[in-house]
Design a protein around this motif. Structure first.
Motif, PDB file in Angstrom:
ATOM      1  N   LEU A   1      -2.098   7.484   1.051  1.00  0.00           N
ATOM      2  CA  LEU A   1      -1.844   6.128   1.536  1.00  0.00           C
ATOM      3  C   LEU A   1      -0.789   5.378   0.736  1.00  0.00           C
ATOM      4  O   LEU A   1      -0.046   4.562   1.298  1.00  0.00           O
ATOM      5  CB  LEU A   1      -3.147   5.327   1.522  1.00  0.00           C
ATOM      6  N   ALA A   2      -0.719   5.622  -0.565  1.00  0.00           N
ATOM      7  CA  ALA A   2       0.226   4.873  -1.394  1.00  0.00           C
ATOM      8  C   ALA A   2       1.671   5.011  -0.908  1.00  0.00           C
ATOM      9  O   ALA A   2       2.411   4.017  -0.890  1.00  0.00           O
ATOM     10  CB  ALA A   2       0.096   5.290  -2.856  1.00  0.00           C
ATOM     11  N   PRO A   3       2.128   6.198  -0.492  1.00  0.00           N
ATOM     12  CA  PRO A   3       3.498   6.284   0.024  1.00  0.00           C
ATOM     13  C   PRO A   3       3.732   5.450   1.286  1.00  0.00           C
ATOM     14  O   PRO A   3       4.854   4.986   1.522  1.00  0.00           O
ATOM     15  CB  PRO A   3       3.675   7.781   0.305  1.00  0.00           C
ATOM     16  N   ILE A   4       2.690   5.255   2.091  1.00  0.00           N
ATOM     17  CA  ILE A   4       2.827   4.411   3.284  1.00  0.00           C
ATOM     18  C   ILE A   4       3.093   2.973   2.864  1.00  0.00           C
ATOM     19  O   ILE A   4       4.002   2.309   3.377  1.00  0.00           O
ATOM     20  CB  ILE A   4       1.557   4.506   4.153  1.00  0.00           C
ATOM     21  N   LEU A   5       2.298   2.480   1.919  1.00  0.00           N
ATOM     22  CA  LEU A   5       2.488   1.120   1.429  1.00  0.00           C
ATOM     23  C   LEU A   5       3.812   0.991   0.686  1.00  0.00           C
ATOM     24  O   LEU A   5       4.523  -0.013   0.830  1.00  0.00           O
ATOM     25  CB  LEU A   5       1.320   0.738   0.516  1.00  0.00           C
TER      26      LEU A   5
ATOM     27  N   LEU B   1      -3.099  -8.558  11.527  1.00  0.00           N
ATOM     28  CA  LEU B   1      -4.343  -7.830  11.765  1.00  0.00           C
ATOM     29  C   LEU B   1      -4.184  -6.340  11.506  1.00  0.00           C
ATOM     30  O   LEU B   1      -5.135  -5.676  11.077  1.00  0.00           O
ATOM     31  CB  LEU B   1      -4.829  -8.075  13.192  1.00  0.00           C
ATOM     32  N   ARG B   2      -2.994  -5.812  11.749  1.00  0.00           N
ATOM     33  CA  ARG B   2      -2.776  -4.398  11.456  1.00  0.00           C
ATOM     34  C   ARG B   2      -3.034  -4.106   9.984  1.00  0.00           C
ATOM     35  O   ARG B   2      -3.736  -3.147   9.641  1.00  0.00           O
ATOM     36  CB  ARG B   2      -1.351  -3.982  11.822  1.00  0.00           C
ATOM     37  N   TRP B   3      -2.481  -4.943   9.099  1.00  0.00           N
ATOM     38  CA  TRP B   3      -2.625  -4.676   7.677  1.00  0.00           C
ATOM     39  C   TRP B   3      -4.013  -5.030   7.157  1.00  0.00           C
ATOM     40  O   TRP B   3      -4.522  -4.377   6.238  1.00  0.00           O
ATOM     41  CB  TRP B   3      -1.522  -5.388   6.891  1.00  0.00           C
ATOM     42  N   LEU B   4      -4.650  -6.038   7.746  1.00  0.00           N
ATOM     43  CA  LEU B   4      -6.038  -6.304   7.367  1.00  0.00           C
ATOM     44  C   LEU B   4      -6.926  -5.127   7.756  1.00  0.00           C
ATOM     45  O   LEU B   4      -7.808  -4.714   6.989  1.00  0.00           O
ATOM     46  CB  LEU B   4      -6.551  -7.586   8.031  1.00  0.00           C
ATOM     47  N   SER B   5      -6.696  -4.569   8.944  1.00  0.00           N
ATOM     48  CA  SER B   5      -7.483  -3.421   9.394  1.00  0.00           C
ATOM     49  C   SER B   5      -7.187  -2.186   8.555  1.00  0.00           C
ATOM     50  O   SER B   5      -8.103  -1.439   8.177  1.00  0.00           O
ATOM     51  CB  SER B   5      -7.193  -3.132  10.874  1.00  0.00           C
ATOM     52  N   TRP B   6      -5.922  -1.957   8.265  1.00  0.00           N
ATOM     53  CA  TRP B   6      -5.538  -0.799   7.442  1.00  0.00           C
ATOM     54  C   TRP B   6      -6.184  -0.882   6.070  1.00  0.00           C
ATOM     55  O   TRP B   6      -6.683   0.117   5.536  1.00  0.00           O
ATOM     56  CB  TRP B   6      -4.016  -0.750   7.322  1.00  0.00           C
ATOM     57  N   SER B   7      -6.195  -2.081   5.519  1.00  0.00           N
ATOM     58  CA  SER B   7      -6.831  -2.257   4.219  1.00  0.00           C
ATOM     59  C   SER B   7      -8.328  -2.003   4.310  1.00  0.00           C
ATOM     60  O   SER B   7      -8.908  -1.292   3.480  1.00  0.00           O
ATOM     61  CB  SER B   7      -6.564  -3.669   3.694  1.00  0.00           C
ATOM     62  N   ALA B   8      -8.972  -2.576   5.332  1.00  0.00           N
ATOM     63  CA  ALA B   8     -10.426  -2.443   5.455  1.00  0.00           C
ATOM     64  C   ALA B   8     -10.860  -1.006   5.697  1.00  0.00           C
ATOM     65  O   ALA B   8     -11.865  -0.544   5.141  1.00  0.00           O
ATOM     66  CB  ALA B   8     -10.931  -3.340   6.582  1.00  0.00           C
ATOM     67  N   MET B   9     -10.108  -0.277   6.514  1.00  0.00           N
ATOM     68  CA  MET B   9     -10.544   1.047   6.948  1.00  0.00           C
ATOM     69  C   MET B   9      -9.992   2.187   6.097  1.00  0.00           C
ATOM     70  O   MET B   9     -10.553   3.294   6.118  1.00  0.00           O
ATOM     71  CB  MET B   9     -10.137   1.270   8.410  1.00  0.00           C
TER      72      MET B   9
END
Length: 205
Positions: free
Chosen positions: A139-143, A92-100
């Motif tokens: 954001l790209a460096p986080i991923l 859910l963390r990554w689904l939320s991060w992607s959505a927001m």
């Protein structure tokens, strides 16, 4: 029998790729709910007039891509693909991060360079696109750092988090999203591209 209504745009593509990867027991129906004469009938399936929609013959419907992916994973007994239990918060963390965050920044480029030329809406102002570009740079460096430590988003196993966070990757070149400076993201994108349902979700439909 379940019917999956779809188009070839971003979220419907993700949903079809998920269903085909799971070998879900659905029939596929292309739909254009905003086309002339279609809105009134389609509103019974989804009042938002959007695809994807999953519909049963008895009138039950489910809309929103992530919800459909969750339902189909459960239907197919694929807790490895949409995990629950201890892995659910991480999912859910990554689904939320992607959505927001990530998904919104990528969607700006997708809209500007694919939707505007294809359908003709007004392009986003330069100031808005500059904001999306700034967000991608942040954001790209986080991923990148996350994927540098693991094969897939949640570790050694492919999950729906990979499909969701990677949803825009098949369009990255057309959308002018430059990921060349991020080797872990590029490696991950290549791995996704080796999955037949991801690479060619509409083949044969």
């Amino acid at each position: 029998m379940l019917t999956l209504y779809y188009s070839e745009n971003l979220n419907p593509r993700l949903c079809v790729a998920t269903a085909r990867h799971l070998n879900a027991p659905v029939r596929y129906q292309s739909a254009a709910p905003l086309a002339p004469g279609q809105s009134e009938a389609f509103a019974r399936l989804n009042p938002n007039l959007r695809v994807p929609v999953l519909a049963a013959d008895d009138g039950w419907t489910l809309w929103e891509t992530d919800a459909i992916a969750c339902h189909l994973s459960g239907l197919c007994g694929r807790a490895d693909f949409f995990p629950c239990g201890e892995q659910l918060p991480e999912m859910l963390r990554w689904l939320s991060w992607s959505a927001m965050h990530w998904g919104q920044a990528c969607a700006g480029f997708y809209f500007q360079h694919l939707i505007v030329p294809r359908y003709g809406p007004a392009p986003l102002p330069d100031s808005v696109m500059a904001g999306h570009a700034s967000e991608l740079q942040r954001l790209a460096p986080i991923l990148e750092a996350h994927l540098a430590q693991r094969r897939w988003m949640l570790g050694d196993t492919l999950t729906y988090a990979d499909f969701r966070v990677g949803a825009v990757l098949p369009f990255a070149t057309e959308a002018r999203i430059d990921l060349s400076g991020h080797p872990a993201i590029s490696r991950w994108a290549r791995q996704l591209g080796e999955i037949p349902a991801w690479a060619h979700p509409f083949a044969g439909l």
